[in-house]
Every structure is written in C-alpha cells, then in structure tokens.
Design an enzyme around this catalytic site. Sequence first.
Site, PDB file in Angstrom:
ATOM      1  N   VAL A 164      11.632  24.522  26.402  1.00  0.00           N
ATOM      2  CA  VAL A 164      12.918  24.502  27.108  1.00  0.00           C
ATOM      3  C   VAL A 164      13.092  23.189  27.882  1.00  0.00           C
ATOM      4  CG1 VAL A 164      14.428  25.776  28.682  1.00  0.00           C
ATOM      5  CG2 VAL A 164      12.747  27.018  27.314  1.00  0.00           C
ATOM      6  N   GLU A 192      20.432  31.416  34.858  1.00  0.00           N
ATOM      7  CA  GLU A 192      21.128  31.888  33.650  1.00  0.00           C
ATOM      8  C   GLU A 192      20.211  31.972  32.435  1.00  0.00           C
ATOM      9  OE1 GLU A 192      24.580  32.995  33.294  1.00  0.00           O
ATOM     10  OE2 GLU A 192      23.299  33.759  31.701  1.00  0.00           O
ATOM     11  N   VAL A 199      17.588  35.379  31.362  1.00  0.00           N
ATOM     12  CA  VAL A 199      17.924  36.584  30.591  1.00  0.00           C
ATOM     13  C   VAL A 199      18.888  36.205  29.468  1.00  0.00           C
ATOM     14  CG1 VAL A 199      18.828  38.937  30.651  1.00  0.00           C
ATOM     15  CG2 VAL A 199      17.732  37.977  32.690  1.00  0.00           C
ATOM     16  N   GLY A 214      18.505  34.050  27.194  1.00  0.00           N
ATOM     17  CA  GLY A 214      18.462  32.627  26.833  1.00  0.00           C
ATOM     18  C   GLY A 214      19.822  31.975  26.969  1.00  0.00           C
ATOM     19  N   ILE A 219      22.722  32.963  26.043  1.00  0.00           N
ATOM     20  CA  ILE A 219      23.895  33.842  26.199  1.00  0.00           C
ATOM     21  C   ILE A 219      24.333  33.829  27.659  1.00  0.00           C
ATOM     22  CG2 ILE A 219      24.798  36.179  25.926  1.00  0.00           C
ATOM     23  CD1 ILE A 219      22.457  36.773  24.054  1.00  0.00           C
ATOM     24  N   GLY A 254       5.691  31.143  14.292  1.00  0.00           N
ATOM     25  CA  GLY A 254       5.889  30.619  15.644  1.00  0.00           C
ATOM     26  C   GLY A 254       6.885  31.414  16.470  1.00  0.00           C
ATOM     27  N   ASP A 294       8.254  41.678  28.830  1.00  0.00           N
ATOM     28  CA  ASP A 294       9.273  40.636  28.965  1.00  0.00           C
ATOM     29  C   ASP A 294      10.658  41.277  29.118  1.00  0.00           C
ATOM     30  OD1 ASP A 294      10.255  37.707  28.390  1.00  0.00           O
ATOM     31  OD2 ASP A 294      11.305  38.932  26.902  1.00  0.00           O
ATOM     32  N   LYS A 343      13.431  41.277  32.375  1.00  0.00           N
ATOM     33  CA  LYS A 343      14.850  40.907  32.215  1.00  0.00           C
ATOM     34  C   LYS A 343      15.781  42.031  32.672  1.00  0.00           C
ATOM     35  CE  LYS A 343      13.814  37.699  28.446  1.00  0.00           C
ATOM     36  NZ  LYS A 343      13.597  37.586  26.990  1.00  0.00           N
TER      37      LYS A 343
HETATM   38  N1  LIG Z   1      10.890  29.302  24.943  1.00  0.00           N
HETATM   39  C1  LIG Z   1      12.012  29.985  25.047  1.00  0.00           C
HETATM   40  O1  LIG Z   1      12.743  30.159  24.070  1.00  0.00           O
HETATM   41  C2  LIG Z   1      12.454  30.536  26.372  1.00  0.00           C
HETATM   42  C3  LIG Z   1      13.656  31.255  26.469  1.00  0.00           C
HETATM   43  C4  LIG Z   1      14.081  31.742  27.702  1.00  0.00           C
HETATM   44  C5  LIG Z   1      13.305  31.504  28.824  1.00  0.00           C
HETATM   45  N2  LIG Z   1      12.127  30.809  28.707  1.00  0.00           N
HETATM   46  C6  LIG Z   1      11.362  30.549  29.923  1.00  0.00           C
HETATM   47  O2  LIG Z   1      11.341  29.151  30.148  1.00  0.00           O
HETATM   48  C7  LIG Z   1      10.146  28.784  30.789  1.00  0.00           C
HETATM   49  C8  LIG Z   1       9.462  27.691  29.974  1.00  0.00           C
HETATM   50  O3  LIG Z   1       9.155  28.189  28.691  1.00  0.00           O
HETATM   51  P1  LIG Z   1       8.705  27.227  27.497  1.00  0.00           P
HETATM   52  O4  LIG Z   1       8.763  28.066  26.265  1.00  0.00           O
HETATM   53  O5  LIG Z   1       9.474  25.969  27.532  1.00  0.00           O
HETATM   54  O6  LIG Z   1       7.167  26.969  27.883  1.00  0.00           O
HETATM   55  P2  LIG Z   1       6.152  25.908  27.278  1.00  0.00           P
HETATM   56  O7  LIG Z   1       6.666  25.383  25.968  1.00  0.00           O
HETATM   57  O8  LIG Z   1       4.816  26.518  27.324  1.00  0.00           O
HETATM   58  O9  LIG Z   1       6.213  24.694  28.311  1.00  0.00           O
HETATM   59  C9  LIG Z   1       5.654  24.752  29.585  1.00  0.00           C
HETATM   60  C10 LIG Z   1       5.664  23.367  30.202  1.00  0.00           C
HETATM   61  O10 LIG Z   1       5.199  23.477  31.538  1.00  0.00           O
HETATM   62  C11 LIG Z   1       4.129  22.571  31.749  1.00  0.00           C
HETATM   63  N3  LIG Z   1       3.164  23.236  32.633  1.00  0.00           N
HETATM   64  C12 LIG Z   1       2.689  24.496  32.544  1.00  0.00           C
HETATM   65  N4  LIG Z   1       1.837  24.735  33.541  1.00  0.00           N
HETATM   66  C13 LIG Z   1       1.774  23.620  34.278  1.00  0.00           C
HETATM   67  C14 LIG Z   1       1.058  23.244  35.451  1.00  0.00           C
HETATM   68  N5  LIG Z   1       0.207  24.090  36.048  1.00  0.00           N
HETATM   69  N6  LIG Z   1       1.241  22.006  35.934  1.00  0.00           N
HETATM   70  C15 LIG Z   1       2.064  21.137  35.311  1.00  0.00           C
HETATM   71  N7  LIG Z   1       2.790  21.439  34.210  1.00  0.00           N
HETATM   72  C16 LIG Z   1       2.616  22.656  33.699  1.00  0.00           C
HETATM   73  C17 LIG Z   1       3.525  22.277  30.400  1.00  0.00           C
HETATM   74  O11 LIG Z   1       2.953  20.981  30.447  1.00  0.00           O
HETATM   75  P3  LIG Z   1       2.292  20.287  29.145  1.00  0.00           P
HETATM   76  O12 LIG Z   1       3.422  20.084  28.189  1.00  0.00           O
HETATM   77  O13 LIG Z   1       1.732  19.012  29.631  1.00  0.00           O
HETATM   78  O14 LIG Z   1       1.274  21.269  28.649  1.00  0.00           O
HETATM   79  C18 LIG Z   1       4.780  22.353  29.487  1.00  0.00           C
HETATM   80  O15 LIG Z   1       5.424  21.111  29.440  1.00  0.00           O
HETATM   81  C19 LIG Z   1       9.335  30.078  30.932  1.00  0.00           C
HETATM   82  O16 LIG Z   1       9.584  30.628  32.205  1.00  0.00           O
HETATM   83  C20 LIG Z   1       9.919  30.967  29.848  1.00  0.00           C
HETATM   84  O17 LIG Z   1       9.772  32.339  30.142  1.00  0.00           O
HETATM   85  C21 LIG Z   1      11.686  30.329  27.514  1.00  0.00           C
HETATM   86  N1  LIG Z   2       9.567  35.706  24.305  1.00  0.00           N
HETATM   87  C1  LIG Z   2      10.956  35.823  24.599  1.00  0.00           C
HETATM   88  C2  LIG Z   2      11.554  34.453  24.808  1.00  0.00           C
HETATM   89  C3  LIG Z   2      12.895  34.471  25.471  1.00  0.00           C
HETATM   90  O1  LIG Z   2      12.831  34.901  26.797  1.00  0.00           O
HETATM   91  C4  LIG Z   2      11.654  36.559  23.452  1.00  0.00           C
HETATM   92  O2  LIG Z   2      11.055  36.783  22.397  1.00  0.00           O
HETATM   93  O3  LIG Z   2      12.824  36.939  23.606  1.00  0.00           O
HETATM   94 NA    NA Z   3      21.522  33.754  29.745  1.00  0.00          NA
END
Ligand SMILES: NC(=O)c1ccc[n+]([C@@H]2O[C@H](COP(=O)([O-])OP(=O)(O)OC[C@H]3O[C@@H](n4cnc5c(N)ncnc54)[C@H](OP(=O)(O)O)[C@@H]3O)[C@@H](O)[C@H]2O)c1
Ligand SMILES: N[C@@H](CCO)C(=O)O
Ligand code: NA
Length: 436
Positions: free
Chosen positions: A13, A126, A129, A131, A133, A184, A198, A202
């Site tokens: 993200v 926003e 929950v 993503g 939407i 993935g 999860d 939400k």
């Molecule tokens: N992925 C989705 O589709 C999605 C959708 C809705 C909400 N979210 C939410 O968005 C947030 C991020 O998700 P993501 O999927 O983007 O996660 P991610 O790909 O695992 O990325 C996490 C990032 O945070 C950094 N990080 C983690 N722990 C750290 C620490 N202790 N100190 C410094 N940097 C740290 C990591 O650094 P490095 O890159 O250096 O490892 C990485 O860049 C989460 O709260 C997730 O629930 C995600």
């Molecule tokens: N792991 C979550 C990511 C979005 O919050 C999902 O599958 O919907």
């Molecule tokens: Na949303």
Amino acid sequence: MAFKIGLLGLGTVGQGTAAILLDREGRHPLLKEIELVRVGVRSLSKSRTIALPENLLTTDLEAIVTDPEIDIVVELIGGVEPARSLILKAIDHGKHIVTANKALISRHGAEIFSAANQKGVYVLLEAAVGGGIPVIQPMKECLGANRINTVMGIVNGTTNYILTRMQAEAANFDEVLQQAQELGYAEADPTADVDGLDAADKIAILASLAFGERIKLEQVYCEGIRGISATDIDYADRLGFTIKLLAIASRSLESDTDNISVRVHPTLVPKLHPLASINGVNNAIFIEGEPIGQVMFFGPGAGAGPTASAVVSDILNIAGIITTTNTPHGLAESAHPLMTCTHQHYCELAPIEELITRFYARFITRDLPGVIGKLGTCFGNHEVSIESIVQIDTHGKQAEIVVVTHDVREGNFRAALDELKHMDIVDRFPSLLRVL
Ligand SMILES: NC(=O)c1ccc[n+]([C@@H]2O[C@H](COP(=O)([O-])OP(=O)(O)OC[C@H]3O[C@@H](n4cnc5c(N)ncnc54)[C@H](OP(=O)(O)O)[C@@H]3O)[C@@H](O)[C@H]2O)c1
Ligand SMILES: N[C@@H](CCO)C(=O)O
Ligand code: NA
C-alpha cells in the site's frame, strides 16, 4: 508545497500511495499542494517497484513522527507495534494521521481517537475497511441523517476468493487455499483472513460508526471458513444459496434496550441477495438505514492501487479542511464534526446465544424408519421450527439429512443439538451454518 507528508511503510500500500503522490497529473488539483518528504522503512536495501526521489528513505521512523516540518503522518506498516506508539507520538507532535491499519484501530481506537481529539488532529482510515471502496467517509457524512439498523458485508477478499473458487470448481478448502497462497492472494500465515479475524476487525470499526458506540473486539463473535466443505457448498447451491463469509452488525430497536449483535461467520446467502453475486477478491458492504432503505458499496477490497486510492483521498480530505478552515497545518482549532470520532461509551454486545437467525445443519444418521420424525420432535421440544428437512443421500446404513430452520433463538437451536448428540440415531452433524 503546502502540505508535507511523512509516510511510514513502503510495502504494497505504501508503494501504491507514493506512486499517486509522485504522479499528480490529471488528478485533483489539491494534490499539487501535497509533497511526500520522508518515507520510513525497515530495510533500505530492499528492491521496490517505485523509484523515489533521493534521500526520502529512512529507517528512523521516530524522526518522521517528530519532524516539525511534517503535517500528515501516513501509517502503512501494519500490526499493533510499533504502529501504535508511532501514531501516538505523531499525534502528540500535532500531526494528522491517515492509516489503513484495521487491526490497530479495532484494538486501540479509543486511545488513538481520544489523543487525537485532545490534540485537535484528524485520524482518517478509509483504507482500513473495504480497501478502495468508499465506505467509512460515506457512513460518516453521506448517511449521517439515517438510523442505521444493519451493516453487513463481504469484507475479506482472501476468503471470498477461496469460497468463489470452491463454488466454481467443487474444490476443497485446503487445495484452494494452497493455490491462493501460490498466487499471492493469501498470506503465508493465512490465520487472520481464514479464521475471520481480519473481518472481525473491520466489522468492529463499521459497527462503531453505524451505532455511534465503541465496540469491544473480544465480544465480536468470530468463526472462519476452514470447516466449509465442497459437500455443503453443493447442498447450499441445490437449496438456492451461496456460502459467503459475512461480517454482520445489527441493532434491534424492538426491545427496550438496544440489542446490538456483531459477528463474523460463514453464511448461506439466498442467491437473489445482492451479496450473493460478489465474487473473487471483491468486497461489498450492504447497509440498511431509516429512511434511506438499502444501499450497497462494492469494489476492490485490497491491492496496492485501490487501497492507495483510499489513503490519498483521506490525505486530500485533511488538506481540504485545513485549507478552508485556515488553521495552522498541525492543529485544527475546531475539528470538523463529520470527520472526527466522538464516541465515548463502549456498548455491550448481545451474546451469540441470543441471536435470532435461520440455521442450516447437516446430519449423518442411521437410515431407519422414523429418524426424520425424531429429529423433528426434538427440534419442536426446543421451539425450533423447521422450514425444510430433506434426506439427500444414503451411504450404506447411514443417511445424510439436511435441515433448514425458520428464525430461531441460537441458544434453543444449540440445546436441541445437544440433545440430538446423545440419541443413538444421530452419528454426527458435520456442518452447522447460519442462513441469512
Ligand atoms: N495489502 C493490502 O491490499 C491492504 C488492503 C487494505 C489495508 N491494508 C493495510 O495496510 C497496511 C500495510 O499493508 P501492506 O500490505 O502494504 O504491508 P507490507 O507490504 O507488509 O508493507 C509493510 C511496510 O512497512 C514497513 N515496516 C513494517 N514494520 C516496520 C518497522 N518495524 N519499522 C519500519 N518499517 C516497517 C516494511 O518495511 P520494508 O519494506 O523495509 O520491509 C514495509 O515497507 C496494513 O495495516 C494492512 O492491514 C493492506
Ligand atoms: N487480507 C485482507 C486485505 C485487505 O484488508 C483481505 O484479504 O481482504
Ligand atoms: Na474503504
């Protein structure tokens, strides 16, 4: 540039968010006033899909949240710590917060919003929950005139993808989960998605917005999809239902005191219901309110681009308000009432035994005359009214019987099952699912 952004996290993200902030052409003109000045990560050497201007990356996240130049801290690292401490420190330093972190807000929302209200800063979420939407801001602003009775939806993309594939291919849970991991979609540790945790985070956030009260996450009833079999998907299909992992928050205004129920469980959804046709990784949130009636928000619930769309819209909302209220960047003197969280009280959620719902149950019994009659009598003794009861299959000396009930009190239904468990005609009941 007017507004300076400190980004914590450059993963899925974070990279999507940086990509929008660095490519403003053709988007809202206010984006031209927003500058990404620092990006905090864990590893400086990791390869990224995005090329950032020089000197933006740092591993010193404390320096970002205390930097006097930064106006808005965008937290996209996920998890509880260090996200919680960094956000609290940023608030203490007068920064507005944008986060996608549902796990953090559902557990520590009270502490974070109280600190933000005291300091006069905004915390927007926003992306947490659904993503991409739009649902949180629409609930706060566009549906503000309504009394909301029900918010329910498909809020986890991974489990919806798995159930959709199981439905389309008559495949079993384990094989589809493995493929989802290879593609993935599902994480290496799929617990939070597959066990409904999860979705529970939400729906706790959505319930709080809908009913104007704080929710204790530990009271949210939560059941995942590990127990769903191809057999149940097939039976559900024959009976006119699709199985979905639903997150449901409902309030009954009929009793003297509000009876609020918040739960996550696999559910048989009638095929004609709008939520039955939400497939793959998509999410949808269905809301019933008075006087609006029913509305549904549908779209991509996860992924870099969609989630970043929500993150950047929150940044724009904060920038827009600060621009129009003419306050110094870090401190909004009178907070916008539709953008803040003012809930003070925790509500008590009704225990699952008090839920009134329909059930689907599959029994393996001895194939003898009178078995269906005995099942019916036992249910009747516990005030469980049966809508349909069918013997679908026999295997040797055993019969497979599927029961669908009318609306019943869950506690009564479970008492009937306890009694049936001890009858020698019943071998086991492999599935017990709620019906919408
Ligand atoms: N992925 C989705 O589709 C999605 C959708 C809705 C909400 N979210 C939410 O968005 C947030 C991020 O998700 P993501 O999927 O983007 O996660 P991610 O790909 O695992 O990325 C996490 C990032 O945070 C950094 N990080 C983690 N722990 C750290 C620490 N202790 N100190 C410094 N940097 C740290 C990591 O650094 P490095 O890159 O250096 O490892 C990485 O860049 C989460 O709260 C997730 O629930 C995600
Ligand atoms: N792991 C979550 C990511 C979005 O919050 C999902 O599958 O919907
Ligand atoms: Na949303």
